[in-house]
Structures are given as structure tokens and as C-alpha cells.
Design a protein around this motif. Structure first.
Motif, PDB file in Angstrom:
ATOM      1  N   TRP A  94       0.792  -1.222   0.000  1.00 53.12           N
ATOM      2  CA  TRP A  94       0.000   0.000   0.000  1.00 53.12           C
ATOM      3  C   TRP A  94       0.827   1.275   0.000  1.00 53.12           C
ATOM      4  O   TRP A  94       0.340   2.328  -0.414  1.00 53.12           O
ATOM      5  CB  TRP A  94      -0.914   0.023   1.226  1.00 53.12           C
ATOM      6  CG  TRP A  94      -2.067  -0.898   1.095  1.00 53.12           C
ATOM      7  CD1 TRP A  94      -2.130  -2.193   1.490  1.00 53.12           C
ATOM      8  CD2 TRP A  94      -3.340  -0.602   0.508  1.00 53.12           C
ATOM      9  NE1 TRP A  94      -3.347  -2.729   1.184  1.00 53.12           N
ATOM     10  CE2 TRP A  94      -4.116  -1.766   0.593  1.00 53.12           C
ATOM     11  CE3 TRP A  94      -3.899   0.541  -0.069  1.00 53.12           C
ATOM     12  CZ2 TRP A  94      -5.410  -1.834   0.125  1.00 53.12           C
ATOM     13  CZ3 TRP A  94      -5.193   0.473  -0.534  1.00 53.12           C
ATOM     14  CH2 TRP A  94      -5.932  -0.712  -0.435  1.00 53.12           C
ATOM     15  N   LEU A 136       1.182   3.135  -3.233  1.00 53.62           N
ATOM     16  CA  LEU A 136      -0.044   3.439  -3.963  1.00 53.62           C
ATOM     17  C   LEU A 136      -0.317   4.935  -3.957  1.00 53.62           C
ATOM     18  O   LEU A 136      -0.094   5.613  -2.954  1.00 53.62           O
ATOM     19  CB  LEU A 136      -1.234   2.705  -3.329  1.00 53.62           C
ATOM     20  CG  LEU A 136      -1.197   1.191  -3.379  1.00 53.62           C
ATOM     21  CD1 LEU A 136      -2.415   0.615  -2.703  1.00 53.62           C
ATOM     22  CD2 LEU A 136      -1.116   0.690  -4.798  1.00 53.62           C
ATOM     23  N   ARG A 176      -6.479   5.738  -5.311  1.00 56.55           N
ATOM     24  CA  ARG A 176      -7.248   4.779  -4.513  1.00 56.55           C
ATOM     25  C   ARG A 176      -8.597   5.370  -4.125  1.00 56.55           C
ATOM     26  O   ARG A 176      -9.624   4.714  -4.207  1.00 56.55           O
ATOM     27  CB  ARG A 176      -6.465   4.398  -3.253  1.00 56.55           C
ATOM     28  CG  ARG A 176      -5.161   3.666  -3.506  1.00 56.55           C
ATOM     29  CD  ARG A 176      -5.369   2.347  -4.169  1.00 56.55           C
ATOM     30  NE  ARG A 176      -6.302   1.512  -3.422  1.00 56.55           N
ATOM     31  CZ  ARG A 176      -6.686   0.316  -3.818  1.00 56.55           C
ATOM     32  NH1 ARG A 176      -6.224  -0.185  -4.933  1.00 56.55           N
ATOM     33  NH2 ARG A 176      -7.523  -0.384  -3.095  1.00 56.55           N
ATOM     34  N   SER A 211       7.766  -1.008  -7.835  1.00 56.22           N
ATOM     35  CA  SER A 211       7.002   0.140  -7.336  1.00 56.22           C
ATOM     36  C   SER A 211       7.881   1.364  -7.140  1.00 56.22           C
ATOM     37  O   SER A 211       7.396   2.492  -7.158  1.00 56.22           O
ATOM     38  CB  SER A 211       6.313  -0.228  -6.020  1.00 56.22           C
ATOM     39  OG  SER A 211       7.268  -0.398  -4.978  1.00 56.22           O
ATOM     40  N   THR A 216      -1.909  -1.538  -9.600  1.00 54.20           N
ATOM     41  CA  THR A 216      -2.451  -1.640  -8.247  1.00 54.20           C
ATOM     42  C   THR A 216      -3.139  -2.972  -8.023  1.00 54.20           C
ATOM     43  O   THR A 216      -2.937  -3.638  -7.009  1.00 54.20           O
ATOM     44  CB  THR A 216      -3.458  -0.497  -7.990  1.00 54.20           C
ATOM     45  OG1 THR A 216      -2.825   0.754  -8.192  1.00 54.20           O
ATOM     46  CG2 THR A 216      -4.005  -0.572  -6.570  1.00 54.20           C
TER      47      THR A 216
END
Length: 335
Positions: free
Chosen positions: A7, A10, A15, A257, A268
Motif C-alpha cells: 500500500w 499506492l 485509490r 514500485s 495496483t
């Protein structure tokens, strides 16, 4: 810890853009998380009960398998929290629960991997020279080593786990800098994958070489030797392939990432899938036990009332098999 890695990179705005858009992929992932959690808890619980009730930790191998199953089972406890965050794109359990879940997640992940590495070393000692290594392969010694692995796993993960917080709506660690994040990735990759994978590969390669050498020194090879060699070869392939398939994609996407400036939804979702794949390794072990070990298959049949329960006179003595039959029983157990 793994959730943070899944996460942290991200794009939060991306999101939140999909926060109220629960599509088929989100529902499918939620179902898969639930399936993995149920299978992991049920399978590892069955292994734990089988060892405590039928085997009674009679050998070093089953001590390591017990600790592996315990770590894998506890691993599954945090999965519903992770699935909820993935499904809702928000952490709803509070800051303290975030820290606790991350500590449990990390310590059980490292413990399970470390136990698997120790089992590979134990397998080699069982075949290379069982009499020479006998004092290192007692259940008492295995329990001491297992306790050390739990403590070492806690010390390994605690500094990172304490950096977790839910202040931004997700249970993620505070990002200090890109250099710090690269250091965390490298640290977890080396301890959680590269080093254990190397130990397993080296141990099983040495084990197969030992069997091959013993076969060459034997004047007349028999059917049992061929069966043992074939069984161990299948075990080696299963261990290496399953461990690599479940963990390597996770670490590859972690490092990828670092080079993602604008996060795409496809990337994702791919990351969410490899996180689930890494968790599925914890529920794969009991399945492999049932497929590759005749002894555990009999244990499971007995516990599930699929066969007559073992009488005291027919209890399986793993240490006796190991010393008298050149490790045939213990080698047949997935390590």
C-alpha cells in the motif's frame, strides 16, 4: 509489513477515486481472501492437532512442522483485517490494531520462512550422517531452536512494525525517504526470501547429491532406493517451486514500485493479487503434506474419521523410522 509494502507506494488519490466503485474484481478478491483464510486456518489447525495428538512431537522434523503450522495459522488471523482494508480502501480498526496486526503479520511470516529453512537443514542431516548429527536432531534441541527463531523473528520485524500507523486512513508505515524505503525492501527481501531460498536450495542440492553418491557406492540398487530418490526429488521440486511462485512475484513488484511515478489501476490490482499469492503460501503447506507424505495423510484420515484410529501399538514413531530406515519417513515429509 507486507500490507505496508503493498500500500505504501499506492497513489492515495487514485485509490480514493475508486473507493466507492466496487467492481467484479474487488468482489472476486474479497472472496479469494476469504477462501485462503479458511483453508489456511483449517489446514494448519489440522496439522497442529495431528502432531499434538498422534505424533506428540516425537522427532525434530515434527517440531519444526508444528512451529511452521503454528506460524502459518497465526498468519491467517490478520488476513480478514487486510481483506477489509483492500475491499473498502480504508482502515477502520484504529491505530493500535494496525500496529498489532502488522507485528503479528511480520513475526509469523519470518518464523514460517525460518522454520522451513531449518527443516531443509534437518533433512540434509537426516540423510548425510544421521548418527553423527543425532544429538542436534532431538526434539528438545529442535524446540530450543524454534524458540530462538520466534524471538529472532520478533526482533527482526519489531523496528519496522512500530512505524505503522493509520493516520492517513490506511495501515501503512511512515515513509521517511526513498532511500529508507529501498533499505526496507532490501532488508526484507534478503531475510525473508533470498537467504532462506538459498539455504533451501543448498540443503536440498546437497541432499540429492548425498543420495546419488550413496546409490553409486551401493553394489546393487533396489526398488526402495529408487522410490526414495523419486520421492525426495518430487519434494524438492514442490518446495522450491511453490515457495518461489508465491513469494518472488511479490518482491519483484515491490522493487518495481520504486519506479512507478504515476500508478495505474492495473498495477495496483496486480499488487493486490501478489499480496494474496504470498498469503496463499501459508495455506499451501498442509495441502502439500497431504499430497507428499503418506504419514500425514494417515494422520489426517484418522482425525477426520476416514480410517480407524491408531492404537497405541501402531503410533508412528518418526525418530525410529529416521534412524533405522535411513530417514525414509522424515524425508517423505515436505520440508
Amino acid at each position: 509489513r507486507r500490507v505496508a509494502e503493498a500500500w505504501l507506494f499506492l497513489d492515495l488519490k487514485t485509490r480514493l477515486h475508486f473507493e466507492n466503485n466496487i467492481d467484479g474484481y474487488g468482489i472476486t478478491m474479497a472472496i479469494l481472501y476469504l477462501v485462503v483464510c479458511i483453508l489456511g486456518l483449517a489446514g494448519n489447525s489440522l496439522v497442529i492437532v495431528a502432531i499434538l495428538k498422534l505424533d506428540k512431537m516425537a522427532s525434530s522434523t515434527t517440531v519444526y512442522i508444528f512451529n511452521l503450522a503454528l506460524a502459518d495459522g497465526l498468519f491467517m488471523v490478520g488476513l480478514p483485517f487486510i481483506a477489509t482494508q483492500n475491499f473498502q480502501n480504508h482502515w477502520i480498526f484504529g491505530d493500535m490494531a494496525c500496529k498489532v496486526v502488522m507485528v503479528l503479520d511480520g513475526i509469523n511470516q519470518f518464523t514460517s520462512v525460518f522454520c522451513l529453512s531449518m527443516m531443509s537443514i534437518d533433512r540434509y542431516m537426516a540423510l548425510a550422517d544421521p548418527l553423527r548429527f543425532a544429538r542436534w536432531r532431538t526434539p528438545h534441541c529442535a524446540k530450543i531452536i524454534s524458540a530462538f527463531l520466534w524471538v529472532f523473528s520478533l526482533l527482526t520485524i519489531l523496528p519496522m512494525a512500530l512505524h505503522f500507523s493509520a493516520d492517513r486512513g490506511l495501515c501503512i508505515p511512515d515513509l521517511v525517504s526513498n532511500t529508507w524505503w529501498l533499505g526496507v525492501l532490501s532488508y526484507t527481501f534478503v531475510l525473508g526470501f533470498a537467504l532462506p531460498f538459498t539455504v533451501m536450495m543448498a540443503s536440498y542440492a546437497a541432499l540429492l547429491f548425498t543420495l546419488w553418491s550413496q546409490r553409486l557406492r551401493t553394489s546393487a540398487s533396489n526398488h526402495e532406493n529408487h522410490r526414495l530418490e523419486h520421492q525426495i526429488t518430487k519434494m524438492v521440486v514442490a518446495v522450491v517451486v511453490v515457495f518461489g511462485m508465491c513469494w518472488l512475484p511479490f518482491y519483484i513488484l515491490n522493487f518495481c514500485s520504486l519506479y512507478q511515478s504515476n500508478l495505474l489501476l492495473t498495477f495496483t490490482r496486480a499488487f493486490e493479487f501478489v499480496v494474496l499469492l504470498s498469503y496463499s503460501w501459508s495455506c499451501a503447506n498442509p495441502i502439500l503434506y497431504a499430497c507428499l507424505s503418506d504419514t500425514f495423510r494417515r494422520y489426517f484420515n484418522t482425525l477426520l474419521c476416514l480410517s480407524d484410529k491408531s492404537s497405541p501399538s501402531t503410533q508412528y514413531n518418526t525418530e525410529r523410522y529416521d534412524l533405522n530406515d535411513t530417514g525414509i519417513f522424515e524425508v517423505s515429509i515436505l520440508a
